[in-house]
Enzyme design. Structure first.
Site, short mmCIF file in Angstrom:
data_model
loop_
_atom_site.label_atom_id
_atom_site.label_comp_id
_atom_site.label_asym_id
_atom_site.label_seq_id
_atom_site.Cartn_x
_atom_site.Cartn_y
_atom_site.Cartn_z
N LYS A 1 8.50 22.73 -14.78
CA LYS A 1 7.61 21.59 -14.50
C LYS A 1 7.17 21.62 -13.04
O LYS A 1 6.00 21.36 -12.72
CB LYS A 1 8.28 20.27 -14.86
CG LYS A 1 7.39 19.08 -14.53
CD LYS A 1 7.21 18.04 -15.57
CE LYS A 1 6.07 17.10 -15.18
NZ LYS A 1 6.14 15.80 -15.78
N ARG B 1 0.81 -1.24 0.00
CA ARG B 1 0.00 0.00 0.00
C ARG B 1 0.83 1.27 0.00
O ARG B 1 0.35 2.35 0.36
CB ARG B 1 -0.99 0.02 1.16
CG ARG B 1 -1.97 -1.13 1.13
CD ARG B 1 -3.20 -0.87 1.95
NE ARG B 1 -4.09 -2.01 1.86
CZ ARG B 1 -4.04 -3.08 2.64
NH1 ARG B 1 -3.12 -3.15 3.58
NH2 ARG B 1 -4.87 -4.06 2.48
N ARG C 1 -2.09 21.65 -15.64
CA ARG C 1 -1.02 20.69 -15.97
C ARG C 1 -1.14 20.17 -17.41
O ARG C 1 -0.14 19.77 -18.01
CB ARG C 1 -1.03 19.54 -14.95
CG ARG C 1 0.17 18.60 -15.13
CD ARG C 1 0.38 17.68 -13.95
NE ARG C 1 1.43 16.72 -14.23
CZ ARG C 1 1.97 15.91 -13.33
NH1 ARG C 1 1.56 15.95 -12.07
NH2 ARG C 1 2.92 15.06 -13.68
N HIS D 1 8.98 8.96 -28.61
CA HIS D 1 7.94 9.88 -28.13
C HIS D 1 8.32 11.35 -28.41
O HIS D 1 7.52 12.12 -28.95
CB HIS D 1 7.75 9.64 -26.63
CG HIS D 1 6.80 10.57 -25.97
ND1 HIS D 1 5.45 10.54 -26.21
CD2 HIS D 1 7.01 11.59 -25.09
CE1 HIS D 1 4.85 11.49 -25.49
NE2 HIS D 1 5.79 12.14 -24.80
N GLU E 1 11.23 17.77 -25.11
CA GLU E 1 10.46 18.13 -23.90
C GLU E 1 11.01 19.42 -23.27
O GLU E 1 10.27 20.21 -22.70
CB GLU E 1 10.49 16.98 -22.87
CG GLU E 1 10.01 15.62 -23.41
CD GLU E 1 8.51 15.52 -23.67
OE1 GLU E 1 7.77 16.48 -23.38
OE2 GLU E 1 8.08 14.48 -24.21
N HIS F 1 0.86 11.98 -30.05
CA HIS F 1 0.37 10.64 -29.72
C HIS F 1 -0.21 9.96 -30.97
O HIS F 1 -0.05 8.75 -31.16
CB HIS F 1 -0.69 10.71 -28.62
CG HIS F 1 -0.12 10.92 -27.25
ND1 HIS F 1 -0.79 11.57 -26.25
CD2 HIS F 1 1.07 10.56 -26.72
CE1 HIS F 1 -0.04 11.62 -25.16
NE2 HIS F 1 1.10 11.01 -25.41
N ASN G 1 1.11 19.10 -22.17
CA ASN G 1 0.86 18.21 -23.31
C ASN G 1 0.91 18.95 -24.64
O ASN G 1 0.37 18.47 -25.64
CB ASN G 1 -0.49 17.51 -23.15
CG ASN G 1 -0.46 16.50 -22.05
OD1 ASN G 1 0.56 15.83 -21.84
ND2 ASN G 1 -1.54 16.40 -21.30
N LYS H 1 3.70 11.24 -11.80
CA LYS H 1 2.90 10.32 -12.63
C LYS H 1 3.67 9.01 -12.74
O LYS H 1 4.84 9.01 -13.16
CB LYS H 1 2.68 10.91 -14.03
CG LYS H 1 1.60 11.98 -14.08
CD LYS H 1 1.30 12.37 -15.52
CE LYS H 1 0.26 13.46 -15.59
NZ LYS H 1 0.05 13.95 -16.98
N GLU I 1 -3.67 17.29 -12.52
CA GLU I 1 -4.11 17.66 -13.87
C GLU I 1 -5.61 17.94 -13.94
O GLU I 1 -6.32 17.43 -14.80
CB GLU I 1 -3.71 16.57 -14.88
CG GLU I 1 -3.64 17.10 -16.29
CD GLU I 1 -2.90 16.19 -17.25
OE1 GLU I 1 -1.79 15.75 -16.94
OE2 GLU I 1 -3.46 15.93 -18.32
N HIS J 1 1.18 17.11 -27.95
CA HIS J 1 0.93 15.70 -27.69
C HIS J 1 -0.31 15.14 -28.39
O HIS J 1 -0.38 13.94 -28.63
CB HIS J 1 0.82 15.45 -26.18
CG HIS J 1 2.16 15.43 -25.49
ND1 HIS J 1 3.05 16.49 -25.54
CD2 HIS J 1 2.79 14.47 -24.74
CE1 HIS J 1 4.14 16.19 -24.85
NE2 HIS J 1 4.01 14.98 -24.36
#
Ligand code: NAD
Ligand code: GLY
Length: 374
Positions: free
Chosen positions: A226, A120, A240, A264, A184, A251, A244, A142, A236, A247
């Site tokens: 960041k 946990r 946030r 990426h 990035e 993507h 992206n 993340k 987000e 993106h």
């Protein structure tokens, strides 16, 4: 050494940045003293850096458990995550065990998710070794793994105790991975901070040459941006999402070509050029500012033109994006450099944008080095 703080109240943590930090026992002392360390790494990074980490914590840690994973995005799976749990259980790691993620974004995301879920939740620190991981994936909490039906579909927000960035580890990073990380870095400036973007434009030759002081400054600047965004919107709920930028198209490119064909960062680079051109079409960005973004990316040896797909295919791919609302794609656009907002766009506008290539544009990943403003 530079310290950047991610300000999240009682869960705030430092990002320590500098060359040689891996070998500096004093950096490790606050985290390793008296603890069991479970170092999660992969078969490429482990042989390069694990021994040095172990030497630095030798007089501090109660013991070190090594967990070496296979290298590659294709291993960012529940099966690999289970290997981490198996190793932790086999070594009888308790809830005080500190997980150390030593590697790029794949290792960081898996090890972070293992930390979020093992018994946990156990503490962890990130020791990122790719440029992408140093400026992006190790910061902000993340964590997760891929599911056969989608990338990063299983995960948790779980913040580390610290991020320790040894900028010297970038010395062994292949050029193509380095450029993908630069996408990035450029993204942070273009979407969030015009001053940083302008600084970067001037310093790109030194950054690309991996000049140690300039590189550390670029990483610190990117982490500051960041950290600021994460502190304002950890989960987000709104802001946030500006991280992206590029993106939605990126993507679609990654998925449309088949994951792994373009890295990426390469797909995001071509995606940022499209998002900047869409911003120009929408009247919120000057054409010369869009050109500055394209030129910086081209100089960083990144692709600035997207591959060709049928328009219907583009739309299908973009509807899978997490920002899509009721099946309609949404985009991070710019109201000037450093000022991002989120909006939709009409199908007519998108069809026109995606039908027009850029004259003289190159599409292969890892471009030859051009001048900063060709
Ligand atoms: P990666 O972890 O696959 O690393 C790229 C390659 O470089 C790998 O082969 C790796 O073994 C190797 N490598 C790492 N460090 C090295 C070094 N110092 N010297 C030589 N080789 C080295 O890829 P990445 O680009 O670091 O990360 C991509 C992953 O990050 C994706 O899974 C993506 O989903 C995730 N990501 C997460 C976030 C987040 O916020 N959590 C953000 C962006 C990306
Ligand atoms: N990489 C985008 C984010 O962390 O939100």
């Amino acid at each position: 050494m530079t310290t950047v703080t991610v300000d999240l109240g009682s869960r705030s943590y430092p990002i320590e940045i500098g060359p040689g930090l891996l070998d500096d026992s004093s950096c490790w002392e606050p985290y390793a003293q008296g603890r069991t360390l479970a170092v999660v790494t992969n078969s490429t990074v482990g042989p390069l850096y694990a021994r040095r980490l172990c030497k630095s914590v030798a007089g501090l840690a109660a013991r070190v458990v090594m967990v070496e994973l296979p290298d590659g995005e294709e291993y960012k799976t529940s099966a690999t995550l289970n290997r981490v749990y198996d190793a932790l259980l086999e070594a009888r790691c308790d809830r005080q065990t500190l997980i150390v993620a030593l590697g790029g974004g794949v290792v960081g995301d898996i090890a972070g998710f293992a930390a979020a879920t093992y018994q946990r939740g156990v503490p962890f620190i990130q020791v990122p070794t790719t440029l992408l991981a140093q400026v992006d994936s190790s910061v902000g909490g993340k964590t997760g793994i891929n599911h056969p039906r989608g990338k990063n579909m299983i995960g948790a927000f779980y913040q580390p105790e610290a991020v320790l960035i040894d900028t010297a580890t970038l010395g062994t990073l292949p050029d193509r991975e380095f450029s993908a990380g630069l996408a990035e870095v450029i993204k942070h400036g273009a979407a969030c901070d015009a001053g940083y973007f302008a600084w970067l434009e001037n310093e790109l030759p030194a950054v690309l040459a991996r000049h140690p002081a300039t590189l550390a400054e670029a990483i610190a600047g990117s982490c500051r941006i960041k950290a600021r965004v994460v502190a304002a919107d950890e989960r987000e709920a709104g802001l946030r999402a500006v991280l992206n930028f590029g993106h939605t198209f990126g993507h679609a490119i990654e998925n449309g070509l088949g994951y792994g064909t373009w890295l990426h960062g390469e797909a995001v680079a071509a995606g940022m050029v499209l998002a900047a051109r869409l911003s120009v079409d929408m009247g919120s960005l000057e054409p010369r500012e869009a050109r500055r973004i394209r030129d910086a990316l081209a100089y960083a040896r990144l692709p600035v033109t997207a591959p060709v797909f049928e328009f219907a295919r583009w739309m299908d791919l973009m509807e899978l994006d997490k920002k899509a609302s009721a099946g309609t794609p949404r985009f991070v656009l710019l109201r000037g450099l450093g000022a991002a907002y989120i909006a939709g766009a009409s199908e007519e506008r998108l069809a026109a944008l995606l039908a027009t290539g850029e004259e003289g544009a190159r599409t292969d990943p890892l471009q030859p080095l051009a001048g900063p403003n060709p």
